[in-house]
Every structure is written in structure tokens, then in C-alpha cells.
Scaffold this active site. Sequence first.
Site, PDB file in Angstrom:
ATOM      1  N   HIS A 274      41.291  45.821  32.880  1.00 29.14           N
ATOM      2  CA  HIS A 274      39.993  46.481  32.746  1.00 29.14           C
ATOM      3  C   HIS A 274      39.409  46.272  31.352  1.00 29.14           C
ATOM      4  O   HIS A 274      38.187  46.141  31.197  1.00 29.14           O
ATOM      5  CB  HIS A 274      40.135  47.973  33.032  1.00 29.14           C
TER       6      HIS A 274
ATOM      7  N   ASP B 200      41.385  36.050  36.708  1.00 28.84           N
ATOM      8  CA  ASP B 200      41.309  37.506  36.772  1.00 28.84           C
ATOM      9  C   ASP B 200      41.785  38.025  38.124  1.00 28.84           C
ATOM     10  O   ASP B 200      42.289  39.140  38.231  1.00 28.84           O
ATOM     11  CB  ASP B 200      39.863  37.938  36.520  1.00 28.84           C
TER      12      ASP B 200
ATOM     13  N   ASN C 181      49.467  39.195  31.893  1.00 34.25           N
ATOM     14  CA  ASN C 181      48.483  39.446  30.833  1.00 34.25           C
ATOM     15  C   ASN C 181      48.077  38.166  30.119  1.00 34.25           C
ATOM     16  O   ASN C 181      46.954  38.060  29.610  1.00 34.25           O
ATOM     17  CB  ASN C 181      49.036  40.443  29.816  1.00 34.25           C
TER      18      ASN C 181
ATOM     19  N   GLU D 148      47.153  47.081  34.318  1.00 29.68           N
ATOM     20  CA  GLU D 148      45.874  47.626  34.794  1.00 29.68           C
ATOM     21  C   GLU D 148      44.915  47.853  33.630  1.00 29.68           C
ATOM     22  O   GLU D 148      43.738  47.470  33.687  1.00 29.68           O
ATOM     23  CB  GLU D 148      46.107  48.943  35.538  1.00 29.68           C
TER      24      GLU D 148
ATOM     25  N   ASP E 230      37.897  42.910  31.241  1.00 29.40           N
ATOM     26  CA  ASP E 230      36.672  42.918  32.045  1.00 29.40           C
ATOM     27  C   ASP E 230      35.503  43.541  31.287  1.00 29.40           C
ATOM     28  O   ASP E 230      34.362  43.082  31.395  1.00 29.40           O
ATOM     29  CB  ASP E 230      36.899  43.689  33.346  1.00 29.40           C
TER      30      ASP E 230
END
Length: 416
Positions: free
Chosen positions: A155, A133, A86, A151, A158
Site C-alpha cells: 500500500h 504489483d 517486497n 501488505e 501504491d
Amino acid sequence: MSAQRAAKRRTGDFHSEFPSSCGNPYQTACLLSKFIELPNPPLSRHQLKRLEEHRYQSCGKSLLEPLMQGFWEWLVIQVPQWIAPNLITIIGLLINIVTTVVLIYYCPTATEKAPTWTYLSCAIGLFMYQSLDAIDGKQARRTNSSTPLGELFDHGCDSLSTVFVVLGTCIAVQLGTNPDWMFFCCFAGMFMFYCAHWQTYVSGTLRFGIIDVTEVQIFIIIMHLLAAIGGPTLWLSMIPVLNVPMKLFPALCTVAGTVFSCTNYFRVIFTGGVGKNGSTIAGTSVLSPMLHIGSVIVLATMIYKKSSVQLFEKHPCLYILTFGFVSAKVTNKLVVAHMTKSEMHLHDSAFIGPALLFLNQYFNSFIDEYLVLWIALVLSLIDLIRYSVSVCNQIASHLHIEVFRIKTKMARFNHH
């Protein structure tokens, strides 16, 4: 983003207490995080339980992803194993944001010419974001630290990166001189990213097309490099045959990409429901997510067209960021709904900012619209940050992990 997500395989669960890692030297950061958190945990116990059962599923590969895999495999080996996945993701996002904010500073109306180095920095920043990424999932597997938080965190980053990337592209080609096209390109980018997760919410599987985010990012990097080399005169030159300015080329590509992508997305949305009677993974209507992104786009369009002071035309970057933060928030909630197999609720504090703009116009703009836009921007950003921090901390606490550090002993949750 999506093509890189194939390289990310991370899962987990959560708790409602505050993370146990608030000792030195992280006490100050944890206290600040606690202050930012929402008063009530955003996720219920039932959602946390269903999150534990979540398994990541994806299919398809984009055109350039196999070619990039060798570089990404080499790059992840260069990263020390003590660096959390992360942390890699957030560093890439911050680089992407900072380089774009610098461009916004020089081109607040997306019509100005910025120094050459700003376009180069955006190109490099986007490439770095793409690379980082792509390797965070590899780092998670490499360090045995895969969790559901990874996950979701990926996202979430993003969704925010998408806002800055599309805005930076419009600035690079000086699309502010064509406000309708700039509005379309920015909101089309946000809408397509939302639809990618909408079809995942319906089918339970994240699908990658032959032309996906990796290809789009490389195209945008080329746009920034061309802006650095050619300057304003390049975008004013006419495209042979089409007889339209060069600056509209990315816009025309956006139209084609939107039609192509949305055709595939909605085919899955209308026919690929895995719930009861073809419903979503949560058993809800496949059309229910349209209310959220639809509200964002409708409000943005109405406020744009009804403004008596040409609010969007004069302050396009602030406008896009304001509604971009709202879009990122509802997209994050859609991802959470998918991973926890839960319903999305329409009422959301993210709409407070846009509602202020709308109500101010309804009452004949008795407050300066520019001032209200700034208020809406700040409120939308704070709301996004508070929600994101609260969700991450709740998950991390439930999993007994830390968001940006790898614990020496942690369970691995495979979801792929």
C-alpha cells in the site's frame, strides 16, 4: 494498487530494535538505513501488538481482474523463489518512477511535447508496475513468506505510485495548458486513493469496485500510447458532440470517476463503521481522517491561488510532487492506523514543507517562491523516506525478517 491488492495476502508484526541482518554484504545498506531512520520508533508496543492481530479482509472484483489473473499466474511462475515479494514491489515502483521522471524532465510545465519513446516508456513502465504489483502477493504465498509488512509495503508503494501515475497522465495529454484541470485531476487521484483506505479504516474491509485501479491503469497506458502515436495535434482536436478539446477527455473521466467512487466510499464511511456506535476500526470518529487529506488539499489550493508569481502554472510538476509526497505520507499513516487499530494524529512533520510555502506567501513572499518550493519538495521527500524506512525496519526487526530478502526459516502469518 487496489485491484491487484486482491492478489496480495501478506501479514506480520514488529520490534523496535534494528534488524539483525546487517552483516556482509548488507552492512553498508543497513548502516545507511539506520542513518535515515527516525530517532524514535514510529510505532508503540501496543500498535505492534495489535498489528499481530491484524487480518486482511477484502471483497469485490473489478471488471478486468479475472481476465488478467491468468497472465499474473503465469508471470509469477517465471520469478525465482529466492526473490522476496517486497523486492518485486519496489522494482516495479522504481520503474514507474524513473519513466515518469524522464517525462517530467522533458515536460516540466506539462505543456511541452516529449520524444515519442518517453511516452512509450511510461506505458511500458506502468504495465510493468501493474504486473509486478499484482504478483508480489502471489510470490509471498508461493514462498511461504507472507507477513503484515508485505501488505503495508504494498500500500505504501501504491500511495507513491499514484502521485507519479496521475502526474504522468497530465503531462501526456499536455494538461498544463489548463492548470485548473491539471490541479483537479492530480489531487482527485490522490484523494480517491486516500478514500479507499479511509473506508477500509472505517469498515475493516478493502472493497473493490467494478471499475477499479486495474481498469484505470489500462486506460492511462492507452493515453500514453495515444500520446506517442498522435502527438500534440491529437489533444488539440475537438471531441464531437461535447465540443471540447481531446485533452480534456481524461479530465472529464476523472470527474465522473471521482463522483462515482466517492459516492461509494462515503456510503461506507457514513454507514459501515465496525467500531463502537458506528466508529472506525480504532473506535475513533469516522470523519477524523478528513482532517489530514483535507489539510493537504486546502493548503495546496490556497498556495496555488494566492501565489503572486503563478507558482503552480509555471512549475506544476514540482508542485504536484511536493504535495504528492505529503499525501503519500498521510496515506501511509492511515494504512498503519488501520492495521494497528490506532488513532491518527493531525500534527505531522509532513506539513513542514507546505507550511513554509504558506508562511512565505503570508509575509509577501520575501523569499523567492520557486526556491521555497524546492525546499518544500526536498523536505517532504526526506520526511516520507525517513518515516517509511523507520516503519519498515521496525516491523522487520520485530518479525525477525528482512525487508528485501527471504529467510530460509520464517513463520507465515495468514491474514486472509
